[in-house]
Scaffold this active site. Structure first.
Site, PDB file in Angstrom:
ATOM      1  N   TYR A  49       0.835  -1.193   0.000  1.00  0.00           N
ATOM      2  CA  TYR A  49       0.000   0.000   0.000  1.00  0.00           C
ATOM      3  C   TYR A  49       0.876   1.251   0.000  1.00  0.00           C
ATOM      4  CZ  TYR A  49      -3.141   3.691   1.595  1.00  0.00           C
ATOM      5  OH  TYR A  49      -3.852   4.866   1.704  1.00  0.00           O
ATOM      6  N   ASP A  64       0.598  15.153   6.269  1.00  0.00           N
ATOM      7  CA  ASP A  64      -0.296  14.835   5.157  1.00  0.00           C
ATOM      8  C   ASP A  64      -1.481  15.788   5.174  1.00  0.00           C
ATOM      9  OD1 ASP A  64      -1.690  13.637   3.104  1.00  0.00           O
ATOM     10  OD2 ASP A  64      -2.303  11.891   4.271  1.00  0.00           O
ATOM     11  N   ASP A  91      -2.623   5.541  -2.845  1.00  0.00           N
ATOM     12  CA  ASP A  91      -3.434   6.680  -2.435  1.00  0.00           C
ATOM     13  C   ASP A  91      -3.400   7.720  -3.550  1.00  0.00           C
ATOM     14  OD1 ASP A  91      -4.577   8.865  -1.176  1.00  0.00           O
ATOM     15  OD2 ASP A  91      -3.349   8.724   0.632  1.00  0.00           O
ATOM     16  N   ASP A  93      -5.495  10.495  -3.203  1.00  0.00           N
ATOM     17  CA  ASP A  93      -6.090  11.664  -2.563  1.00  0.00           C
ATOM     18  C   ASP A  93      -7.463  11.993  -3.162  1.00  0.00           C
ATOM     19  OD1 ASP A  93      -3.933  12.064  -0.747  1.00  0.00           O
ATOM     20  OD2 ASP A  93      -2.760  12.882  -2.387  1.00  0.00           O
ATOM     21  N   HIS A 118      -7.113   4.737  -4.669  1.00  0.00           N
ATOM     22  CA  HIS A 118      -8.329   5.205  -3.994  1.00  0.00           C
ATOM     23  C   HIS A 118      -8.452   6.713  -4.080  1.00  0.00           C
ATOM     24  CE1 HIS A 118      -6.529   6.565  -0.132  1.00  0.00           C
ATOM     25  NE2 HIS A 118      -5.866   5.430  -0.057  1.00  0.00           N
ATOM     26  N   GLU A 120     -10.865  10.018  -2.658  1.00  0.00           N
ATOM     27  CA  GLU A 120     -11.658  10.377  -1.493  1.00  0.00           C
ATOM     28  C   GLU A 120     -12.513  11.606  -1.765  1.00  0.00           C
ATOM     29  OE1 GLU A 120      -8.404  12.783   1.138  1.00  0.00           O
ATOM     30  OE2 GLU A 120      -7.901  10.756   0.475  1.00  0.00           O
ATOM     31  N   CYS A 128      -5.036  14.156   6.231  1.00  0.00           N
ATOM     32  CA  CYS A 128      -5.041  12.751   6.630  1.00  0.00           C
ATOM     33  C   CYS A 128      -6.387  12.420   7.240  1.00  0.00           C
ATOM     34  CB  CYS A 128      -3.916  12.495   7.630  1.00  0.00           C
ATOM     35  SG  CYS A 128      -4.038  10.911   8.495  1.00  0.00           S
ATOM     36  N   ARG A 163     -13.295   6.208  -1.409  1.00  0.00           N
ATOM     37  CA  ARG A 163     -13.188   6.464   0.033  1.00  0.00           C
ATOM     38  C   ARG A 163     -14.071   7.643   0.407  1.00  0.00           C
ATOM     39  NH1 ARG A 163      -7.591   8.416   3.075  1.00  0.00           N
ATOM     40  NH2 ARG A 163      -8.586  10.214   4.080  1.00  0.00           N
ATOM     41  N   GLU A 193     -13.740   5.800   5.844  1.00  0.00           N
ATOM     42  CA  GLU A 193     -12.568   6.160   6.637  1.00  0.00           C
ATOM     43  C   GLU A 193     -12.931   6.553   8.063  1.00  0.00           C
ATOM     44  OE1 GLU A 193      -9.704   5.819   7.396  1.00  0.00           O
ATOM     45  OE2 GLU A 193      -8.352   7.315   6.556  1.00  0.00           O
ATOM     46  N   ASN A 217      -9.074   0.371   7.347  1.00  0.00           N
ATOM     47  CA  ASN A 217      -7.821   1.117   7.490  1.00  0.00           C
ATOM     48  C   ASN A 217      -7.374   1.062   8.947  1.00  0.00           C
ATOM     49  OD1 ASN A 217      -5.684   2.652   6.561  1.00  0.00           O
ATOM     50  ND2 ASN A 217      -6.763   4.602   6.712  1.00  0.00           N
TER      51      ASN A 217
END
Length: 299
Positions: A49, A64, A91, A93, A118, A120, A128, A163, A193, A217
């Site tokens: 990941y 982050d 990721d 974002d 992913h 989001e 984050c 996400r 999340e 997660n």
């Protein structure tokens, strides 16, 4: 890939889809650079990941909070993919903009070789998922971004993970409703999340496991309860991320070494805790490189 001349028997994207369909959760430890990705693979895990948290820390030494660009994240993903043979889950974002930006992001990540990415539903600049102060875009706007992502991919085996960070903003009801909407828009896997209780985790599993494969997660030190892998399996999750443990372990190890060096003037006191020079070069594939050198050198 990890083997300089080799190729996986099954393409990584197809392999990832097979792993997600086994009925047992796939454990994917986080990697913050190519070295940590190789170590994850060598430890025997079936996927890596690429953590955005760790990527930001390793590239610019900052938290982050949306400081990296899509180009920086894509280039980093390509480095991790080139270092290993197992699937890389990355990721991406927010997709770095609107639906049009998502099209470019998906195509760039696909060209980089990732097996999954992913996206989001946070407002840019994002944070984050386990930090406070998050905000999310409208569900319909995010659904449009997922539709754009599904249309943009050229390889149908590329796994799209949607996400939602809405649980911390609008509550779990909205997060679950959003996840269902994103599945209808074309997401292959769903990722709610930062649930903050085991009851919330149970509800996510009960209401979404039949809709699409689910991500759990397991953020080391994060807001989500640290439940066992057995319990995660019982609740129906298909992919378990351990995103920052390798980063935290590396930080602790470096601090220890530097502390000894500062105190003693040399690191001799802690060298016994470290790989030897020879062990490390072997881990990095020096024997393979030397073999290729002999095979292809002129003369």
């Amino acid at each position: 890939m990890g083997d300089l001349l080799g190729a996986a028997a099954t393409p990584p994207r197809r392999r990832l889809r097979e792993l997600l369909a086994t009925g047992e959760p796939l454990v994917a430890p986080g990697a913050y650079d190519a070295l940590s990705a190789r170590l994850v693979e060598q430890a025997g895990f079936g996927a890596v990941y690429m953590t955005g948290f760790g990527t930001t820390a390793s590239l610019i030494g900052r938290p982050d909070v949306g400081l990296l660009s899509g180009a920086e994240m894509t280039a980093h993903a390509a480095r991790l993919v080139s270092a290993v043979d197992v699937p890389v889950i990355a990721d991406a974002d927010t997709g770095y903009g609107n639906a049009l930006n998502v099209v470019r992001t998906v195509r760039s990540y696909e060209q980089a070789g990732v097996a999954a990415l992913h996206l989001e539903d946070q407002v840019m600049p994002k944070k984050c998922g386990h930090m406070s102060g998050k905000a999310v875009i409208g569900a319909e706007e995010m659904a449009g971004k997922i539709r754009a992502a599904a249309a943009a991919r050229r390889d149908p085996d590329l796994v799209l993970i949607a996400r939602t960070d809405a649980a911390a903003v609008h509550g779990l009801d909205d997060a679950i409703a959003r996840a269902k909407r994103y599945a209808s828009a074309g997401a292959d896997v769903l990722f709610v999340e930062a649930p903050t209780s085991e009851e919330s985790i149970e509800r996510i599993g009960a209401e979404l496991a039949g809709v699409a494969p689910l991500v759990f997660n397991w953020v080391e030190g994060g807001r989500t309860p640290a439940i066992s892998l057995r319990r995660i399996t019982e609740l129906g999750f298909s992919l378990v991320l351990f995103p920052i443990g390798t980063l935290l372990a590396a930080t602790a190890g470096i601090r220890s070494l530097l502390g000894a060096l500062r105190a003693d003037g040399t690191p001799a006191a802690v060298l016994g805790e470290l790989p030897t020079f020879g062990e490390f070069t072997e881990l990095m594939g020096l024997p393979e490189v030397l073999e290729l050198e002999q095979r292809f050198a002129g003369g």
